[in-house]
Design a protein around this motif. Sequence first.
Motif, PDB file in Angstrom:
ATOM      1  N   MET A 175      15.460  38.759  71.081  1.00 35.48           N
ATOM      2  CA  MET A 175      14.972  37.463  71.540  1.00 35.48           C
ATOM      3  C   MET A 175      13.747  37.671  72.435  1.00 35.48           C
ATOM      4  O   MET A 175      13.600  38.719  73.052  1.00 35.48           O
ATOM      5  CB  MET A 175      16.075  36.724  72.291  1.00 35.48           C
ATOM      6  N   LEU A 176      12.886  36.702  72.470  1.00 33.95           N
ATOM      7  CA  LEU A 176      11.643  36.804  73.231  1.00 33.95           C
ATOM      8  C   LEU A 176      11.930  37.094  74.709  1.00 33.95           C
ATOM      9  O   LEU A 176      12.789  36.456  75.330  1.00 33.95           O
ATOM     10  CB  LEU A 176      10.848  35.503  73.097  1.00 33.95           C
ATOM     11  N   ASN A 177      11.196  38.063  75.257  1.00 33.33           N
ATOM     12  CA  ASN A 177      11.495  38.565  76.596  1.00 33.33           C
ATOM     13  C   ASN A 177      11.366  37.509  77.686  1.00 33.33           C
ATOM     14  O   ASN A 177      12.131  37.493  78.642  1.00 33.33           O
ATOM     15  CB  ASN A 177      10.580  39.751  76.914  1.00 33.33           C
ATOM     16  N   SER A 206       7.871  29.500  60.754  1.00 40.19           N
ATOM     17  CA  SER A 206       7.838  30.714  59.938  1.00 40.19           C
ATOM     18  C   SER A 206       8.872  30.597  58.823  1.00 40.19           C
ATOM     19  O   SER A 206       9.825  29.823  58.912  1.00 40.19           O
ATOM     20  CB  SER A 206       8.120  31.952  60.794  1.00 40.19           C
ATOM     21  N   PHE A 207       8.697  31.378  57.794  1.00 40.96           N
ATOM     22  CA  PHE A 207       9.578  31.335  56.634  1.00 40.96           C
ATOM     23  C   PHE A 207      10.960  31.866  56.990  1.00 40.96           C
ATOM     24  O   PHE A 207      11.095  32.875  57.674  1.00 40.96           O
ATOM     25  CB  PHE A 207       8.975  32.169  55.500  1.00 40.96           C
ATOM     26  N   ARG A 208      11.993  31.169  56.534  1.00 40.40           N
ATOM     27  CA  ARG A 208      13.376  31.629  56.669  1.00 40.40           C
ATOM     28  C   ARG A 208      14.010  31.729  55.295  1.00 40.40           C
ATOM     29  O   ARG A 208      13.795  30.861  54.440  1.00 40.40           O
ATOM     30  CB  ARG A 208      14.220  30.672  57.519  1.00 40.40           C
ATOM     31  N   VAL A 209      14.775  32.785  55.090  1.00 40.29           N
ATOM     32  CA  VAL A 209      15.594  32.896  53.879  1.00 40.29           C
ATOM     33  C   VAL A 209      16.850  32.081  54.127  1.00 40.29           C
ATOM     34  O   VAL A 209      17.668  32.425  54.986  1.00 40.29           O
ATOM     35  CB  VAL A 209      15.957  34.361  53.580  1.00 40.29           C
ATOM     36  N   LEU A 211      15.627  29.288  65.827  1.00 41.55           N
ATOM     37  CA  LEU A 211      15.585  29.373  64.363  1.00 41.55           C
ATOM     38  C   LEU A 211      14.583  30.432  63.908  1.00 41.55           C
ATOM     39  O   LEU A 211      14.841  31.168  62.951  1.00 41.55           O
ATOM     40  CB  LEU A 211      15.221  28.010  63.767  1.00 41.55           C
ATOM     41  N   THR A 212      13.451  30.526  64.589  1.00 43.75           N
ATOM     42  CA  THR A 212      12.430  31.491  64.180  1.00 43.75           C
ATOM     43  C   THR A 212      12.878  32.933  64.402  1.00 43.75           C
ATOM     44  O   THR A 212      12.319  33.859  63.800  1.00 43.75           O
ATOM     45  CB  THR A 212      11.101  31.275  64.939  1.00 43.75           C
ATOM     46  N   ASN A 243      11.810  20.367  59.766  1.00 46.27           N
ATOM     47  CA  ASN A 243      11.504  20.785  58.399  1.00 46.27           C
ATOM     48  C   ASN A 243      10.704  22.084  58.362  1.00 46.27           C
ATOM     49  O   ASN A 243      10.914  22.943  57.509  1.00 46.27           O
ATOM     50  CB  ASN A 243      10.707  19.684  57.676  1.00 46.27           C
ATOM     51  N   GLN A 244       9.768  22.224  59.294  1.00 50.82           N
ATOM     52  CA  GLN A 244       8.881  23.389  59.293  1.00 50.82           C
ATOM     53  C   GLN A 244       9.562  24.657  59.810  1.00 50.82           C
ATOM     54  O   GLN A 244       9.035  25.761  59.664  1.00 50.82           O
ATOM     55  CB  GLN A 244       7.642  23.082  60.137  1.00 50.82           C
ATOM     56  N   PHE A 245      10.763  24.513  60.385  1.00 47.87           N
ATOM     57  CA  PHE A 245      11.492  25.675  60.904  1.00 47.87           C
ATOM     58  C   PHE A 245      12.688  26.057  60.021  1.00 47.87           C
ATOM     59  O   PHE A 245      13.356  27.052  60.294  1.00 47.87           O
ATOM     60  CB  PHE A 245      11.939  25.418  62.340  1.00 47.87           C
ATOM     61  N   MET A 246      12.969  25.264  59.029  1.00 52.94           N
ATOM     62  CA  MET A 246      13.906  25.590  57.954  1.00 52.94           C
ATOM     63  C   MET A 246      15.322  25.993  58.403  1.00 52.94           C
ATOM     64  O   MET A 246      15.788  27.103  58.149  1.00 52.94           O
ATOM     65  CB  MET A 246      13.323  26.697  57.084  1.00 52.94           C
ATOM     66  N   PRO A 247      16.047  25.105  59.079  1.00 50.50           N
ATOM     67  CA  PRO A 247      17.470  25.387  59.288  1.00 50.50           C
ATOM     68  C   PRO A 247      18.177  25.397  57.933  1.00 50.50           C
ATOM     69  O   PRO A 247      17.675  24.837  56.952  1.00 50.50           O
ATOM     70  CB  PRO A 247      17.939  24.209  60.140  1.00 50.50           C
ATOM     71  N   ASP A 248      19.325  26.029  57.870  1.00 50.33           N
ATOM     72  CA  ASP A 248      20.057  26.083  56.603  1.00 50.33           C
ATOM     73  C   ASP A 248      20.554  24.702  56.188  1.00 50.33           C
ATOM     74  O   ASP A 248      20.721  24.433  54.994  1.00 50.33           O
ATOM     75  CB  ASP A 248      21.239  27.048  56.711  1.00 50.33           C
ATOM     76  N   ALA A 249      20.793  23.849  57.171  1.00 49.60           N
ATOM     77  CA  ALA A 249      21.211  22.471  56.887  1.00 49.60           C
ATOM     78  C   ALA A 249      20.909  21.599  58.089  1.00 49.60           C
ATOM     79  O   ALA A 249      20.828  22.083  59.220  1.00 49.60           O
ATOM     80  CB  ALA A 249      22.700  22.395  56.545  1.00 49.60           C
ATOM     81  N   ILE A 250      20.768  20.318  57.821  1.00 50.59           N
ATOM     82  CA  ILE A 250      20.662  19.293  58.856  1.00 50.59           C
ATOM     83  C   ILE A 250      21.945  18.463  58.808  1.00 50.59           C
ATOM     84  O   ILE A 250      22.391  18.052  57.742  1.00 50.59           O
ATOM     85  CB  ILE A 250      19.439  18.378  58.625  1.00 50.59           C
TER      86      ILE A 250
END
Length: 242
Positions: free
Chosen positions: A1-3, A24-27, A83-84, A112-119
């Motif tokens: 995680m970011l410091n 950023s892209f998420r699988v 999420l990122t 939408n731009q952070f792509m959670p697996d579901a809303i």
Amino acid sequence: MLNNLEELYNSKDIEALDKLAIPSFRVLNTSSNFSKVRILDCSDIQQLNTIDTIDAQCIMLDLTKTPAEENRHFSLVLCAIYLTQYKEYEKKIIVKVNSLNDGGYEEITYLNQFMPDAIVVSNINNDKEVKNVLALLNEDIELHLNIQTSESWHNLSTLRCELRVSTFYLDVENLLEDMQLSNSIIDLQNPTMKYMLSHFLVTCKAMGIKPVSFLCKNSSQENSWLELEKSMGYDAKLSNGV
């Protein structure tokens, strides 16, 4: 995680946090093979920091727990940052947004731009509202529904408008309140409660929806509810880990 994330969180530096929320892209994790859905408050970084260690196959980042209007964007950005950090993850990460008429549409647009697996959408009532959300939601993201109003209960069998609508959560406390029924119904021996569990389960299964049972707030009874629900055919339940 970011410091420096915790430092920015403690100082409530929303401008600096905004800069960390870089899409950023998420699988996406499309699995429905989860038995515990753990709820984490998006306004609480200590809870968010437990994502890796908690015993649950599905993590629900909850935006509805943020108490004050002025803190909502803070929680939303914090949710996006986390999420990122999980670009491909064995746990399913989903986000519960506020009611559609109370910022939900705006939160979905942002997420939408952070792509959670579901809303997960709260207070949804009918198939028209479901279709409106689907039209807005990124086509790769699943839609889950929180069943908490008498209208959504009445329309339960009509709410799966697309295959992306994949999971329903039984929010029994809010549902009973909306039906003007007492919470005393939430009892292991109560026939109305058993009927609600049965109806929810069978209706969901008939549509190909995964039914997730309600959050038990009495930890001493949680295992008893799990045992009952498992005997009925449930394989998933909400948990807040408290």
